[in-house]
Design an enzyme around this catalytic site. Structure first.
Site, PDB file in Angstrom:
ATOM      1  CG  ASP A  40      -1.929   1.048   1.300  1.00 53.72           C
ATOM      2  OD1 ASP A  40      -2.832   0.990   0.456  1.00 53.72           O
ATOM      3  OD2 ASP A  40      -1.864   1.937   2.173  1.00 53.72           O
ATOM      4  CD  GLU A  45      15.730 -14.282   4.413  1.00 48.98           C
ATOM      5  OE1 GLU A  45      14.798 -14.686   5.166  1.00 48.98           O
ATOM      6  OE2 GLU A  45      16.506 -13.347   4.716  1.00 48.98           O
TER       7      GLU A  45
END
Ligand code: NOJ
Length: 580
Positions: free
Chosen positions: A231, A282
């Site tokens: 956002d 990751e």
């Protein structure tokens, strides 16, 4: 809503975009995904409190699977006072009790995954809510304390600090500073809020803020979330050095394009996303992210780069008129940009912040585009009289635009209810309105409640007081005409908008091929025509924006939004044709 630039016509050729990484088949799922946005409070209510919830979503997974979307993006479902529809977050790592629990979330995510649907959640890093524990701590702490440094607190001007630090205004109207009362009961410092006063802006120069958001990204990624919608991605970094500047600074158009605006799209913001990208990578497959960044088109690429969030919304189609030239320019420019970054393009016609496209395209000419915050006269402001909308024309054009969008290379974002052809609810009594833009900006913006009215699932009112949304009412009132758009009615009708979306999404999957498009025909025509090559030959897409029927290429019609007669496509329609 934010500063918005109109793009020039370019007519540039469209180069092929970078090709997906097939070494890890699941890593590129997002490139051409059809993503369905759920506004959770208004989707399905499982417990009869009038507010949609996570169990409601779980109960509708078969509907989403039948629709044929690849992913859902959930607008915020976190604990919130709902001062801004959930974009005022109290706790980023929990579920609002009215919407369910973390266990409900896990159950929902498992059901979606079992149906082959990915899950994207919304992250709101620009501001917390004023009920967030950090903000409470800041209020309870002294000026200059570490707790206040997580936000943007400043002393006021004037003899007693009674004037705000500067005259900047908030996006939702009114001033961007709010004064607090200190612990001893005296009027104190001011804090900055780009949006509502219940949404204090975080200080992204504070390392704790960085750490906490990395923790949140890990929290949801560990729970199996596949991606994030970010956002106000262009707002995090601010230059508060010149805070005594007058209002003119934040309206200087040249600053928007240079990275030097004090509030928007500053170059430093990309260091935040570089940090996020490391964490997202990751995971296997890497978690995706898409930036909500209302920035100049030429500056969007940085948000979408592989070292950044990886993808960025372009709201250009959503801001275009139903016009061949505008659509063609938007498509050409965005595909070229995507090619330059290695991201795939994004396409959006509707979301929870704008007037639904079935209504926009049916508004009388000259009434503006009905976009919240757009300049000029706005149909909603005039009372949003449904009689002024040519709903049938709007819907025909909406289907034509949707069929065009779904044929484009890149990912398409759909907003709940558009698959029903739902119209904007223009008339909502003032006492029922919820959007802060309405309250902060009375008489200037009516706000976004009209596209957030709970979905009608059943045509018969006997099935509950809210057209099957829940068993007991809906938090925004549904008009009687919602029954004409109910899911059960449309499921029973092979000519319905829902049936069209299902056909289009199924075909789109079948036809998925390289992210390439070749224009066919003249650039100044009222008819847009392009070809998409696939392994089995190419398919052509024709949209008729003009008034007269347009000839189609010879071949098998794969999809058409209106009946093709004598090989001709009627006005306001799109067809997909397999050629050769
Ligand atoms: C953009 C969101 O889409 C909108 O709904 C919200 O009001 C603002 N950001 C502030 O968070």
């Amino acid at each position: 809503m934010h500063h918005v630039q109109r793009r020039p016509r370019t007519g540039a050729p469209v180069p092929p975009t970078a090709q997906p990484d097939r070494t890890n088949p699941s890593a590129d799922w997002w490139r051409q995904a059809a993503v369905y946005q759920i506004y959770p409070r208004s989707f399905a209510d499982s417990n009869g409190d009038g507010i949609g919830d996570l169990r409601g979503i779980t109960s509708r997974v078969p509907y989403l699977a039948a629709l044929g979307v690849d992913a859902v993006w959930l607008s915020p479902f976190y604990p919130s006072a709902l001062a801004d529809g959930g974009y005022d977050v109290d706790d980023y790592r929990d579920v609002d009790p009215r919407l369910g629990t973390l266990d409900d979330f896990d159950e929902m995510a498992a059901a979606l995954h079992a149906a082959g649907i990915k899950v994207i959640v919304d992250i709101v890093p620009n501001h917390t809510s004023d009920r967030h524990e950090w903000f409470r701590e800041a209020l309870a702490s002294a000026p200059g304390s570490a707790a206040r440094d997580r936000y943007i607190f400043r002393d006021g001007r004037g003899e007693h600090g009674e004037l705000p630090p500067n005259g900047w205004t908030s996006i939702f109207g009114g001033g961007a500073w709010e004064r607090v009362t200190e612990n001893d009961g005296t009027p104190g410092q001011w804090y900055f809020h780009l949006f509502a006063k219940e949404q204090p802006d975080l200080n992204w120069d504070n390392p704790e803020v960085h750490e906490d958001f990395l923790r949140t990204l890990r929290f949801w990624s560990d729970r199996g979330v596949d991606g994030f919608r970010v956002d106000v991605a262009h707002g995090l970094k601010k230059d508060m050095e010149g805070i005594h500047d007058d209002l003119a600074t934040i309206h200087r158009a040249d600053l928007f394009d240079s990275g030097e605006h004090p509030l928007w799209d500053r170059d430093e913001v990309h260091s935040v996303y570089a940090e996020w990208r490391k964490v997202l990578n990751e995971y296997n497959p890497p978690r995706t992210a898409v930036a909500e960044a209302w920035v100049h088109a030429d500056r969007r690429a940085k948000y979408a780069s592989p070292e950044g969030l990886g993808q960025a919304f372009n709201f250009d189609l959503l801001q275009a008129d139903f016009d061949a030239g505008q659509f063609r320019d938007v498509i050409t420019k965005n595909l070229a940009e995507a090619a330059a970054t290695g991201a795939s393009s994004t396409w959006v016609l509707s979301n929870h912040d704008v007037v639904r496209h079935a209504t926009r395209y049916g508004l009388p000419k000259g009434s503006g585009r009905g976009i919240a915050g757009a300049d000029g006269k706005d149909w909603l402001l005039d009372g949003g009289d449904p009689a002024e909308v040519d709903a049938a024309l709007g819907l025909r054009r909406a289907q034509a635009a949707t069929a065009l969008m779904l044929a484009l290379p890149g990912s398409a974002y759909l907003y709940q209810g558009e698959e029903l052809g739902l119209q904007e609810v223009g008339r909502i009594p003032e006492t029922e309105r919820q959007d802060p833009t309405f309250f902060r900006n009375r008489g200037v913006e009516v706000g976004r409640d009209g596209c957030r009215v709970p979905l009608p699932w059943k045509a018969s009112p006997a099935e509950g007081s809210s057209f099957g949304f829940g068993s007991d009412g809906s938090h925004l009132p549904q008009p009687a005409w919602f029954k004409d758009y109910a899911v059960d009615a449309e499921e029973a009708d092979s000519d319905s908008t829902l049936a069209f979306y299902r056909r289009a999404l199924a075909r789109r999957r079948e036809l998925e091929g390289p992210e390439r498009l070749e224009w066919v025909g003249a650039a100044d025509d009222d008819v847009l025509h392009f070809a998409r090559p696939t392994a089995q030959g190419s398919w052509h897409v024709v949209t008729n924006f003009g008034d007269a029927p347009a000839p189609l290429p010879e071949g098998e019609i794969l999809l058409a939004t209106a009946e093709v007669e004598g090989g001709k496509l009627p006005a306001n329609a799109t067809a997909w044709v397999r050629v050769g």
